[in-house]
Motif scaffolding. Structure first.
Motif, PDB file in Angstrom:
ATOM      1  N   ALA A   1       6.173   5.781   9.327  1.00  0.00           N
ATOM      2  CA  ALA A   1       6.400   5.059   8.272  1.00  0.00           C
ATOM      3  C   ALA A   1       5.955   4.235   7.251  1.00  0.00           C
ATOM      4  CB  ALA A   1       8.214   5.741   7.775  1.00  0.00           C
ATOM      5  N   GLY A   2       5.816   3.070   8.439  1.00  0.00           N
ATOM      6  CA  GLY A   2       5.619   1.679   8.285  1.00  0.00           C
ATOM      7  C   GLY A   2       3.873   1.831   7.662  1.00  0.00           C
TER       8      GLY A   2
ATOM      9  N   VAL B   1       2.317   5.016   6.229  1.00  0.00           N
ATOM     10  CA  VAL B   1       2.805   5.260   4.996  1.00  0.00           C
ATOM     11  C   VAL B   1       2.164   4.221   4.099  1.00  0.00           C
ATOM     12  CG1 VAL B   1       3.687   6.829   3.450  1.00  0.00           C
ATOM     13  CG2 VAL B   1       2.971   7.816   6.070  1.00  0.00           C
ATOM     14  N   ARG B   2       3.440   3.501   4.014  1.00  0.00           N
ATOM     15  CA  ARG B   2       4.099   2.394   3.161  1.00  0.00           C
ATOM     16  C   ARG B   2       2.956   1.235   2.906  1.00  0.00           C
ATOM     17  NH1 ARG B   2       8.762   1.484   1.376  1.00  0.00           N
ATOM     18  NH2 ARG B   2       8.601  -1.909   2.257  1.00  0.00           N
ATOM     19  N   PHE B   3       2.243   0.955   4.885  1.00  0.00           N
ATOM     20  CA  PHE B   3       1.703  -0.262   4.577  1.00  0.00           C
ATOM     21  C   PHE B   3      -0.212   0.098   3.859  1.00  0.00           C
ATOM     22  CE2 PHE B   3      -1.657  -2.375   6.579  1.00  0.00           C
ATOM     23  CZ  PHE B   3      -2.120  -3.246   6.859  1.00  0.00           C
TER      24      PHE B   3
ATOM     25  N   PRO C   1      -1.443   2.284   1.366  1.00  0.00           N
ATOM     26  CA  PRO C   1      -2.189   2.161  -0.270  1.00  0.00           C
ATOM     27  C   PRO C   1      -1.766   0.923  -0.821  1.00  0.00           C
ATOM     28  CG  PRO C   1       0.227   4.259   0.230  1.00  0.00           C
ATOM     29  CD  PRO C   1      -0.587   3.019   1.988  1.00  0.00           C
ATOM     30  N   PHE C   2      -1.343   0.322   0.398  1.00  0.00           N
ATOM     31  CA  PHE C   2      -0.752  -1.440  -0.764  1.00  0.00           C
ATOM     32  C   PHE C   2      -1.796  -2.685   0.309  1.00  0.00           C
ATOM     33  CE2 PHE C   2       0.133  -5.054   1.540  1.00  0.00           C
ATOM     34  CZ  PHE C   2       1.056  -6.052   0.108  1.00  0.00           C
TER      35      PHE C   2
ATOM     36  N   ARG D   1       4.376 -11.428   0.360  1.00  0.00           N
ATOM     37  CA  ARG D   1       3.715  -8.987  -0.014  1.00  0.00           C
ATOM     38  C   ARG D   1       3.666  -8.834   1.946  1.00  0.00           C
ATOM     39  NH1 ARG D   1       2.242  -6.675  -4.704  1.00  0.00           N
ATOM     40  NH2 ARG D   1       0.900  -8.380  -4.807  1.00  0.00           N
TER      41      ARG D   1
ATOM     42  N   GLU E   1       6.130  -8.690   4.715  1.00  0.00           N
ATOM     43  CA  GLU E   1       6.273  -7.828   5.189  1.00  0.00           C
ATOM     44  C   GLU E   1       6.326  -6.676   5.062  1.00  0.00           C
ATOM     45  OE1 GLU E   1       8.712  -7.340   1.135  1.00  0.00           O
ATOM     46  OE2 GLU E   1       8.960  -9.909   1.105  1.00  0.00           O
ATOM     47  N   ARG E   2       5.292  -5.581   4.183  1.00  0.00           N
ATOM     48  CA  ARG E   2       4.438  -4.444   4.831  1.00  0.00           C
ATOM     49  C   ARG E   2       3.991  -4.292   6.949  1.00  0.00           C
ATOM     50  NH1 ARG E   2       4.474  -1.674   0.210  1.00  0.00           N
ATOM     51  NH2 ARG E   2       5.512  -2.414  -1.665  1.00  0.00           N
TER      52      ARG E   2
ATOM     53  N   GLY F   1       7.108  -4.389   8.588  1.00  0.00           N
ATOM     54  CA  GLY F   1       7.135  -2.460   8.807  1.00  0.00           C
ATOM     55  C   GLY F   1       6.156  -1.373   8.675  1.00  0.00           C
ATOM     56  N   LEU F   2       5.382  -2.055   8.894  1.00  0.00           N
ATOM     57  CA  LEU F   2       3.600  -1.746   9.668  1.00  0.00           C
ATOM     58  C   LEU F   2       4.256  -1.684  11.197  1.00  0.00           C
ATOM     59  CD1 LEU F   2       1.499   0.449  10.272  1.00  0.00           C
ATOM     60  CD2 LEU F   2       0.503  -1.928   9.765  1.00  0.00           C
TER      61      LEU F   2
END
Lengths: 161, 102, 87
Positions: free
Chosen positions: A53-54, A56-58, A60-61, A141, A144-145, A148-149
């Protein structure tokens, strides 16, 4: 054990890509994979645990920020007035673990206006193209990502001496 | 369909070339090694990314496409690490950073 | 399309040649090390375009090897050529 199977699978996929899928190449591929597995565990790079999940968010960012980073620096280099106002700042990690910190210091250099220049376990020195609070916001920022990763909780700023 | 794909591919590759040009201009115009590292690392990696994307639209097999992505990822990781090493060593050797005078 | 690939590949080689001005001028050893970065990234892109332009897939493997070597070259430069010794 599970880590070893996952890693062997990834290495096999990599070999398949590199060899273009020819069957005879596995004669070299299998020993190469075994050697890579052995070296990987021997050198102790086992700390890279990331969450799906991390990621998937990381991703694109990260792609978006490195796109902005390239556009930003291209604009600065082509602009006649050379809009630069560099500075060297220190950023204290809130990430609790070394592998995540190393990962972050590498990612820093692809973000707009920041370049990691010196890494010491607790903090990183960052060269910025522009003085001011923008760079720190960018780093927060990213951190934080990255947290999450890797599925990590970050220390709050107040906890630090 | 191929026409659109070709046009898109060409546009991405030309955009990539533009960023390589910007990287080289930055390498020549920027005032110190740190700022030059910014230019090379970010502009060239974006340039390569765009070229790879453009070529991905033309690949004929899956393994070919994955290989392009592996190469991109490798250059990305190696470039970031190399940039850090050079910047760190420059600091160790007290190479002063350029600052704008007010 | 192959004209485009070859044209852009030649253009990239030109940006490398122009970039060499910085390597010649320096002024610090750090500026010269940037050659490894320049050759690495731009060279890989040029080789990938060439591979497509002349339909020669093995050139992609050359690009891959160049990507690997450029990383080692930069690390080796920093460690040896500049500091002139072991750590």
């Amino acid at each position: 054990m599970r880590a070893a199977i996952v890693r062997a699978g990834l290495l096999a996929a990599l070999w398949w890509v590199l060899s273009g899928g020819a069957w005879s190449s596995w004669l070299f591929g299998i020993p190469a994979i075994a050697a890579a597995l052995y070296l990987g565990f021997r050198l102790g790079s086992g700390g890279w645990r990331w969450t799906f999940a991390g990621a998937v968010r990381f991703l694109p960012f990260f792609l978006w920020r490195s796109l902005s980073g390239g556009i930003d620096v291209a604009w600065r280099s082509l602009s006649p007035s050379l809009p630069l106002d560099p500075d060297l700042i220190e950023y204290e990690f809130r990430l609790p673990e070394t592998p995540a910190r190393v990962f972050m210091s590498n990612a820093i250099s692809l973000l707009p206006g920041t370049l990691s220049a010196e890494y010491a376990d607790e903090k990183v020195r960052v060269h910025t193209l522009l003085r001011g609070p923008g760079a720190v916001r960018e780093l927060e920022r990213l951190e934080e990502r990255v947290a999450g990763l890797f599925g990590l909780e970050m220390a709050s700023r107040g906890d630090r001496a | 369909m191929t026409v659109i794909l070709n046009a898109l591919s060409a546009a991405l590759i030309l955009a990539g070339a533009f960023f390589f040009l910007a990287g080289t201009v930055g390498l020549l115009r920027f005032p110190d090694v740190y700022t030059r590292l910014h230019a090379l690392t970010k502009a060239d990696n974006l340039g390569l990314g765009l070229v790879v994307l453009g070529l991905l639209l033309q690949v004929e097999s899956l393994s070919e496409g994955v290989k392009l992505l592996v190469i991109w990822g490798l250059v990305l990781a190696a470039g970031a690490t190399a940039a850090h090493l050079v910047a760190r060593t420059a600091l160790e050797h007290d190479i002063r950073l350029w600052r704008r005078r007010e | 399309m192959s004209g485009l690939y070859l044209g852009v590949a030649s253009f990239l080689l030109l940006t490398i040649v122009v970039g060499l001005i910085r390597i010649v001028r320096g002024p610090t050893p750090a500026d010269r090390i940037l050659a490894a970065q320049l050759f690495g990234t731009t060279g890989v892109a040029a080789l990938l375009l060439l591979a497509q332009g002349v339909s020669s897939p093995p050139l992609r493997d050359v690009a891959l090897v160049l990507a690997l070597l450029a990383a080692f070259a930069a690390a080796a430069f920093v460690r040896r050529a500049w500091t002139g010794g072991e750590e």
